[in-house]
Motif scaffolding. Structure first.
Motif, short mmCIF file in Angstrom:
data_model
loop_
_atom_site.label_atom_id
_atom_site.label_comp_id
_atom_site.label_asym_id
_atom_site.label_seq_id
_atom_site.Cartn_x
_atom_site.Cartn_y
_atom_site.Cartn_z
N HIS A 24 -51.05 -7.53 -60.45
CA HIS A 24 -51.10 -8.87 -59.59
C HIS A 24 -51.46 -8.38 -58.12
CE1 HIS A 24 -48.81 -11.56 -56.70
NE2 HIS A 24 -49.52 -12.37 -57.43
N ASN A 25 -50.83 -7.34 -57.55
CA ASN A 25 -51.00 -7.03 -56.35
C ASN A 25 -52.31 -6.62 -56.20
OD1 ASN A 25 -48.33 -7.18 -55.47
ND2 ASN A 25 -47.69 -5.12 -56.51
N LEU A 26 -53.04 -6.10 -57.06
CA LEU A 26 -54.60 -5.73 -56.75
C LEU A 26 -55.26 -6.73 -56.88
CD1 LEU A 26 -56.66 -3.50 -57.02
CD2 LEU A 26 -56.67 -3.56 -59.38
N CYS A 27 -55.18 -7.74 -57.63
CA CYS A 27 -55.85 -8.95 -57.61
C CYS A 27 -55.72 -9.94 -56.34
CB CYS A 27 -55.24 -10.04 -58.51
SG CYS A 27 -55.86 -9.35 -60.52
N GLN A 28 -54.36 -9.79 -55.68
CA GLN A 28 -54.26 -10.44 -54.37
C GLN A 28 -54.98 -9.69 -53.19
OE1 GLN A 28 -50.04 -10.74 -53.77
NE2 GLN A 28 -50.31 -12.90 -52.98
N LYS A 29 -54.97 -8.47 -53.08
CA LYS A 29 -55.62 -7.64 -52.34
C LYS A 29 -56.98 -8.02 -52.30
CE LYS A 29 -52.31 -3.95 -51.83
NZ LYS A 29 -52.11 -2.42 -52.08
N SER A 46 -64.17 -20.99 -50.72
CA SER A 46 -64.24 -21.01 -52.21
C SER A 46 -63.08 -20.34 -52.89
CB SER A 46 -65.44 -20.68 -52.69
OG SER A 46 -65.62 -19.22 -52.19
N LEU A 47 -62.48 -19.53 -52.42
CA LEU A 47 -61.48 -18.84 -53.05
C LEU A 47 -60.17 -19.16 -52.63
CD1 LEU A 47 -62.32 -15.12 -52.41
CD2 LEU A 47 -62.61 -16.33 -54.67
N ALA A 48 -59.95 -20.51 -52.07
CA ALA A 48 -58.74 -21.06 -51.79
C ALA A 48 -57.51 -21.36 -52.92
CB ALA A 48 -58.71 -22.44 -50.76
N ARG A 49 -58.26 -21.72 -53.91
CA ARG A 49 -57.34 -21.97 -55.07
C ARG A 49 -57.02 -20.68 -55.69
NH1 ARG A 49 -59.93 -27.31 -58.61
NH2 ARG A 49 -59.47 -28.77 -56.70
N HIS A 50 -57.90 -19.75 -55.79
CA HIS A 50 -57.37 -18.39 -56.32
C HIS A 50 -56.19 -17.89 -55.63
CE1 HIS A 50 -61.72 -18.75 -57.45
NE2 HIS A 50 -61.46 -18.00 -58.55
N ALA A 51 -56.17 -17.88 -54.26
CA ALA A 51 -55.07 -17.57 -53.49
C ALA A 51 -53.83 -18.52 -53.86
CB ALA A 51 -55.54 -17.58 -51.84
N ASP A 52 -54.02 -19.70 -53.75
CA ASP A 52 -52.82 -20.57 -54.18
C ASP A 52 -52.14 -19.97 -55.38
OD1 ASP A 52 -53.09 -21.94 -51.81
OD2 ASP A 52 -54.07 -23.30 -52.68
N ILE A 53 -53.01 -19.95 -56.49
CA ILE A 53 -52.51 -19.47 -57.84
C ILE A 53 -51.90 -18.29 -57.74
CG2 ILE A 53 -53.07 -18.81 -60.18
CD1 ILE A 53 -55.49 -20.74 -59.93
N LEU A 54 -52.21 -17.09 -56.92
CA LEU A 54 -51.96 -15.79 -56.86
C LEU A 54 -50.42 -15.95 -55.83
CD1 LEU A 54 -54.87 -13.77 -56.28
CD2 LEU A 54 -53.79 -13.67 -58.52
N ALA A 100 -64.58 -21.38 -59.95
CA ALA A 100 -63.98 -22.44 -59.75
C ALA A 100 -62.67 -22.66 -60.44
CB ALA A 100 -64.83 -23.67 -59.55
N PRO A 101 -61.45 -22.45 -60.21
CA PRO A 101 -60.39 -22.48 -61.34
C PRO A 101 -59.84 -24.08 -61.06
CG PRO A 101 -59.79 -21.32 -59.53
CD PRO A 101 -61.18 -21.30 -59.34
N GLN A 102 -58.88 -24.43 -61.88
CA GLN A 102 -58.27 -25.59 -61.73
C GLN A 102 -57.28 -25.48 -60.81
OE1 GLN A 102 -56.87 -26.78 -65.76
NE2 GLN A 102 -58.89 -26.82 -66.45
N ARG A 103 -56.37 -26.71 -60.48
CA ARG A 103 -55.31 -26.62 -59.29
C ARG A 103 -54.44 -25.62 -59.98
NH1 ARG A 103 -55.26 -33.11 -57.70
NH2 ARG A 103 -57.13 -33.03 -56.85
N ALA A 104 -53.28 -25.26 -59.11
CA ALA A 104 -52.32 -24.42 -59.28
C ALA A 104 -51.30 -24.82 -60.29
CB ALA A 104 -52.03 -23.87 -58.02
N HIS A 105 -50.98 -26.18 -60.07
CA HIS A 105 -49.89 -26.60 -60.98
C HIS A 105 -50.62 -26.71 -62.39
CE1 HIS A 105 -51.64 -30.93 -61.32
NE2 HIS A 105 -51.98 -30.49 -59.81
#
Length: 279
Positions: A24-29, A46-54, A100-105
């Motif tokens: 997880h730390n690697l993906c977040q970095k 475009s990576l805003a949802r990725h950051a929210d999920i992480l 383009a992932p789905q929403r975090a919830h």
């Protein structure tokens, strides 16, 4: 259960939790390295949802760490919910493989459910059993009122006092865990509030721009109406001048005819006098 098999499984579960934290730390970095520094620009990236999920996965990992790892480090148990580890791996792989992932919830619904159930069951059913296994918990309380004497009795009295103080320490640690959990939730709420404020400011700016455009359009329409009125006035003047010229030309055409008639009428008596003289 075979003791060796039990130890191997416990070691695999503990290592699995540590590996998923590192992954997880690697993906977040990697995601943070691609995001812009400004918070306002991150919302439209475009990576805003990725950051929210992480970020949500990081919150879950911190809660699991505070719940289990204290007893894991004391060698009282292992990281029991292996299904939670599998679900975290599934979410992280989904984030890495999807543009383009789905929403975090929607992505984290299963992880939140099973991790919450695992933590609740651990606190209610397993923690009381582990507290009994902690050192100093099974010492009798018969030596509490005796004065400390050098020798084994003094050691027992010290252990008894420690056992009586240990529940308070555990309660303090539990309160600290709750405070940390509340702090993480509070930071998430603050971040959501800041995002909502940014959205409200953007909408207000859009409304101001639309009002400015509407005012400019009304001014342009007023100028066009004034020009149309001026053109209509000029057109009326031109039409009136053309009508006046046409009436004047008609009267001039009639005047030569009248002159001819007058001349003919004046010439008639002269002709009659000439005829009489000839006779």
């Amino acid at each position: 259960v075979c003791k060796r098999m039990d130890l191997v499984c416990q070691r695999m579960l503990n290592q699995g939790f540590l590996k998923v934290e590192r992954y997880h730390n690697l993906c977040q970095k990697q995601v943070k390295a691609q995001l812009p520094r400004r918070e306002s620009e991150r919302r439209n990236h475009s990576l805003a949802r990725h950051a929210d999920i992480l970020a949500a996965v990081e919150t879950r990992l911190s809660l699991l760490n505070m719940t289990f790892m204290k007893y894991v480090d004391s060698n009282l148990c292992c990281f029991i919910p292996g299904k939670v580890i599998d679900e975290i791996y599934r979410v992280l792989r989904y984030v890495n493989s999807t543009r383009a992932p789905q929403r975090a919830h929607e992505v984290l619904q299963e992880l939140r459910d099973i991790s919450s159930m695992a933590m609740e069951y651990f606190d209610e059913k397993i923690v009381p059993i582990l507290k009994r296994k902690m050192p100093g918990s099974d010492v009798s309380g018969r030596l509490i009122g005796t004065a400390p004497v050098p020798g084994p009795s003094a050691a027992l009295t010290t252990m008894q006092l420690f056992s009586k103080q240990s529940p308070s320490r555990q309660e303090v640690t539990k309160l600290q865990q709750q405070v940390k959990a509340n702090g993480t939730g509070l930071t998430a709420l603050k971040r959501e509030i800041s995002e909502l404020r940014i959205k409200v400011q953007e909408q207000q700016k859009q409304l101001q721009d639309q009002d400015q455009k509407l005012l400019e359009q009304t001014q342009i329409i007023g100028e066009q109406n004034a020009r149309l009125a001026e053109l209509e006035r000029k057109l009326r003047e031109v039409m009136e001048s053309t009508v006046g010229n046409s009436s004047g030309s008609g009267s001039n055409e009639q005047s030569p005819r009248k002159r001819r008639k007058v001349v003919d009428s004046t010439d008639c008596p002269r002709k009659s006098k000439r005829l009489r003289n000839r006779k």
